[in-house]
Design a protein around this motif. Structure first.
Motif, PDB file in Angstrom:
ATOM      1  N   TRP A  98       0.995  -1.190   0.446  1.00 34.24           N
ATOM      2  CA  TRP A  98       0.003   0.300  -0.302  1.00 34.24           C
ATOM      3  C   TRP A  98       1.259   1.075   0.167  1.00 34.24           C
ATOM      4  CZ3 TRP A  98      -5.543   0.663   0.418  1.00 34.24           C
ATOM      5  CH2 TRP A  98      -5.905   1.132   0.380  1.00 34.24           C
ATOM      6  N   HIS A  99       0.784   2.180  -0.300  1.00 37.58           N
ATOM      7  CA  HIS A  99       0.836   3.667  -0.484  1.00 37.58           C
ATOM      8  C   HIS A  99       0.278   4.727  -0.038  1.00 37.58           C
ATOM      9  CE1 HIS A  99       4.205   2.885  -3.377  1.00 37.58           C
ATOM     10  NE2 HIS A  99       4.726   2.380  -2.824  1.00 37.58           N
ATOM     11  N   ILE A 100       0.942   5.582   1.902  1.00 41.17           N
ATOM     12  CA  ILE A 100       0.454   6.329   1.504  1.00 41.17           C
ATOM     13  C   ILE A 100       1.435   7.629   0.913  1.00 41.17           C
ATOM     14  CG2 ILE A 100      -0.175   7.925   3.991  1.00 41.17           C
ATOM     15  CD1 ILE A 100      -0.256   5.333   5.475  1.00 41.17           C
ATOM     16  N   GLY A 101       1.036   9.115   0.887  1.00 47.03           N
ATOM     17  CA  GLY A 101       1.828  10.144   0.254  1.00 47.03           C
ATOM     18  C   GLY A 101       2.071  11.423   0.813  1.00 47.03           C
ATOM     19  N   ARG A 102       2.137  12.182   1.051  1.00 48.48           N
ATOM     20  CA  ARG A 102       2.244  13.156   1.612  1.00 48.48           C
ATOM     21  C   ARG A 102       1.290  14.195   1.420  1.00 48.48           C
ATOM     22  NH1 ARG A 102       6.037  16.306   4.053  1.00 48.48           N
ATOM     23  NH2 ARG A 102       7.648  15.709   2.502  1.00 48.48           N
ATOM     24  N   GLU A 103       0.475  14.528   1.722  1.00 46.25           N
ATOM     25  CA  GLU A 103      -1.120  14.891   2.303  1.00 46.25           C
ATOM     26  C   GLU A 103      -0.874  16.694   2.237  1.00 46.25           C
ATOM     27  OE1 GLU A 103      -4.232  13.252   4.711  1.00 46.25           O
ATOM     28  OE2 GLU A 103      -3.652  13.111   2.841  1.00 46.25           O
ATOM     29  N   ILE A 104      -0.961  16.794   0.836  1.00 50.16           N
ATOM     30  CA  ILE A 104      -1.530  17.803   0.136  1.00 50.16           C
ATOM     31  C   ILE A 104      -2.166  18.610  -0.004  1.00 50.16           C
ATOM     32  CG2 ILE A 104       1.240  18.427  -0.586  1.00 50.16           C
ATOM     33  CD1 ILE A 104       0.260  17.562  -3.627  1.00 50.16           C
ATOM     34  N   PRO A 105      -2.490  20.192   0.313  1.00 51.26           N
ATOM     35  CA  PRO A 105      -4.241  21.186  -0.664  1.00 51.26           C
ATOM     36  C   PRO A 105      -4.010  20.597  -2.070  1.00 51.26           C
ATOM     37  CG  PRO A 105      -1.879  23.030  -0.516  1.00 51.26           C
ATOM     38  CD  PRO A 105      -1.425  20.982   0.526  1.00 51.26           C
ATOM     39  N   ASP A 106      -5.329  20.639  -2.279  1.00 48.74           N
ATOM     40  CA  ASP A 106      -5.509  20.977  -3.453  1.00 48.74           C
ATOM     41  C   ASP A 106      -5.366  21.781  -4.570  1.00 48.74           C
ATOM     42  OD1 ASP A 106      -7.219  18.378  -3.424  1.00 48.74           O
ATOM     43  OD2 ASP A 106      -8.464  19.048  -3.182  1.00 48.74           O
ATOM     44  N   ASP A 107      -5.242  22.719  -4.283  1.00 46.26           N
ATOM     45  CA  ASP A 107      -4.517  24.185  -5.015  1.00 46.26           C
ATOM     46  C   ASP A 107      -3.008  24.090  -4.668  1.00 46.26           C
ATOM     47  OD1 ASP A 107      -3.929  25.126  -2.051  1.00 46.26           O
ATOM     48  OD2 ASP A 107      -4.639  27.105  -2.485  1.00 46.26           O
ATOM     49  N   SER A 108      -2.266  22.846  -4.937  1.00 46.42           N
ATOM     50  CA  SER A 108      -0.664  22.743  -4.227  1.00 46.42           C
ATOM     51  C   SER A 108      -0.515  22.638  -6.076  1.00 46.42           C
ATOM     52  CB  SER A 108      -0.199  21.528  -3.822  1.00 46.42           C
ATOM     53  OG  SER A 108       0.405  21.012  -3.986  1.00 46.42           O
ATOM     54  N   LYS A 109       0.451  23.464  -6.652  1.00 41.78           N
ATOM     55  CA  LYS A 109       1.571  23.265  -7.652  1.00 41.78           C
ATOM     56  C   LYS A 109       1.737  21.890  -7.758  1.00 41.78           C
ATOM     57  CE  LYS A 109       6.167  24.274  -6.125  1.00 41.78           C
ATOM     58  NZ  LYS A 109       7.569  25.566  -6.944  1.00 41.78           N
ATOM     59  N   TYR A 110       2.357  20.873  -6.552  1.00 41.23           N
ATOM     60  CA  TYR A 110       2.357  19.572  -7.391  1.00 41.23           C
ATOM     61  C   TYR A 110       1.518  18.188  -7.126  1.00 41.23           C
ATOM     62  CZ  TYR A 110       6.541  21.448  -5.380  1.00 41.23           C
ATOM     63  OH  TYR A 110       8.072  22.207  -4.658  1.00 41.23           O
ATOM     64  N   ARG A 111      -0.353  18.832  -7.214  1.00 44.42           N
ATOM     65  CA  ARG A 111      -1.485  18.372  -6.627  1.00 44.42           C
ATOM     66  C   ARG A 111      -1.264  16.888  -8.267  1.00 44.42           C
ATOM     67  NH1 ARG A 111      -3.356  15.741  -3.456  1.00 44.42           N
ATOM     68  NH2 ARG A 111      -4.312  17.049  -2.264  1.00 44.42           N
ATOM     69  N   ASP A 112      -0.990  17.380  -9.919  1.00 47.46           N
ATOM     70  CA  ASP A 112      -1.072  17.049 -10.808  1.00 47.46           C
ATOM     71  C   ASP A 112       0.211  15.751 -10.850  1.00 47.46           C
ATOM     72  OD1 ASP A 112       0.740  18.541 -11.132  1.00 47.46           O
ATOM     73  OD2 ASP A 112       1.184  18.752 -13.320  1.00 47.46           O
ATOM     74  N   VAL A 113       0.799  15.335 -10.046  1.00 47.40           N
ATOM     75  CA  VAL A 113       1.978  14.345  -9.357  1.00 47.40           C
ATOM     76  C   VAL A 113       2.086  13.935  -8.192  1.00 47.40           C
ATOM     77  CG1 VAL A 113       3.427  15.217 -11.742  1.00 47.40           C
ATOM     78  CG2 VAL A 113       3.818  15.999  -8.866  1.00 47.40           C
ATOM     79  N   MET A 114       1.189  14.516  -7.613  1.00 43.03           N
ATOM     80  CA  MET A 114       1.053  14.192  -5.934  1.00 43.03           C
ATOM     81  C   MET A 114      -0.858  13.730  -5.804  1.00 43.03           C
ATOM     82  SD  MET A 114       4.094  16.379  -4.416  1.00 43.03           S
ATOM     83  CE  MET A 114       3.908  15.464  -2.273  1.00 43.03           C
ATOM     84  N   PRO A 115      -1.325  12.489  -6.155  1.00 41.43           N
ATOM     85  CA  PRO A 115      -2.230  12.440  -5.938  1.00 41.43           C
ATOM     86  C   PRO A 115      -3.039  12.278  -4.706  1.00 41.43           C
ATOM     87  CG  PRO A 115      -1.888  10.782  -6.817  1.00 41.43           C
ATOM     88  CD  PRO A 115      -0.745  12.082  -6.721  1.00 41.43           C
ATOM     89  N   PRO A 116      -4.417  12.486  -4.091  1.00 41.86           N
ATOM     90  CA  PRO A 116      -4.851  12.692  -3.031  1.00 41.86           C
ATOM     91  C   PRO A 116      -4.858  11.019  -2.519  1.00 41.86           C
ATOM     92  CG  PRO A 116      -6.042  13.551  -4.143  1.00 41.86           C
ATOM     93  CD  PRO A 116      -5.353  12.960  -4.899  1.00 41.86           C
TER      94      PRO A 116
END
Length: 312
Positions: A98-116
């Motif tokens: 399983w993968h857990i990633g960093r929690e970032i806001p939806d308007d972060s510039k990284y959202r396109d490469v760091m999904p929820p």
């Protein structure tokens, strides 16, 4: 050259900094691996996380597959058994994860490469304990990077603003019991990690082996209170191999031990996606010329490597 991978007390980073930095740096130059004790991550926190992870892996296959996202490179959620394959290996690894990633806001510039993140509804406490462990290991990893920075002549906090939005991953892994004799697969084929550093917490059984600079496989089963921290390929590239990314594997145990499941939880600490991996001038010399004249972003490098291990 030592014949054993060292384990060091990280509280000495505060009480005896110069000696600790020298010893840690020497361990990584030789092995690319070290054990870290007195790390400040409570055993109760580790046990609680392992508990929810084991509860997830015990769910029926069809339930787990609800959290598999095809085509995502396994970035979030569940990756089933028989997918990941070590680079240049003919056989897939014997594991699901399983993968857990960093929690970032939806308007972060990284959202396109760091999904929820995805969170399994069927396992109470999964998000609380899983992300709690993520944050604790992220903090510990930053301390290790501070010591490594000092060892190569960088400011203590050089990595801080380059990893504060890093695409880091907590990966709970389940290696199921091996019930067939003479299978060609191993639990995890010989490989190097992609990221800056990896922190491995509480592997529940022996099996981790590290290849020494002389080419021998050295078992590294740490004590219960030790977190294993190793160098990944991004840091090897950034430091022009001053810190080597050492080949390691997880072997299949002998006899009845193979009939038991194995669980482990590595935390892969990554730089921010747009960080440019460009060899540090302090790591270039006449005897160690620049091996990577072409810089690459952390995200570009990650995607390149995920294709090699059949996750993309």
């Amino acid at each position: 050259m030592s014949s054993r991978i060292p384990t060091l007390d990280i509280t000495r980073f505060d009480s005896d900094r110069e000696a600790f930095v020298a010893e840690l740096g020497a361990a990584y130059r030789e092995w690319g691996f070290a054990g870290i004790r007195n790390h400040g991550v409570a055993q109760s926190q580790i046990d609680a996380a392992y508990g929810v992870f084991q509860n997830f892996f015990a769910l029926p296959e069809q339930t787990k597959l609800k959290y598999h996202v095809p085509g995502s490179g396994g970035a979030r959620g569940y990756t089933p058994f028989g997918v990941e394959t070590a680079k240049d290996s003919k056989h897939f690894d014997l594991k699901e994860f399983w993968h857990i990633g960093r929690e970032i806001p939806d308007d972060s510039k990284y959202r396109d490469v760091m999904p929820p993140n995805l969170w399994p509804d069927e396992v109470p406490g999964f998000r609380e304990h899983g992300y709690g462990l993520y944050q604790a290991l992220d903090k510990l990893g930053s301390r290790v990077l501070s010591a490594l920075a000092l060892h190569i002549g960088l400011p203590e906090h050089w990595f801080a603003d380059k990893t504060d939005s890093g695409n880091s991953i907590l990966r709970p892994i389940h290696y199921p019991p091996i019930t067939t004799e003479d299978i060609p697969n191993v639990r995890a084929g010989a490989h190097e990690d992609i990221n800056l550093i990896t922190l491995l917490v509480g592997a529940s059984a022996a099996g981790l082996e590290v290849r020494s600079q002389q080419g021998q496989w050295v078992p590294f089963t740490s004590d219960a209170d030790t977190i294993v921290v190793n160098i990944g390929d991004m840091l090897q590239r950034l430091t022009n191999h001053v810190y080597p990314s050492t080949t390691h594997r997880v072997t299949n145990p002998p006899g009845e031990q193979a009939r038991k499941p194995r669980y482990s939880v590595p935390f892969f600490l990554h730089p921010n996606p747009d960080f440019l991996i460009d060899v540090l001038p302090s790591c270039v010399s006449a005897g160690n010329p620049n091996r990577y004249p072409q810089p690459i972003t952390a995200q570009g490098y990650l995607e390149e490597r995920l294709r090699e291990i059949k996750l993309k």
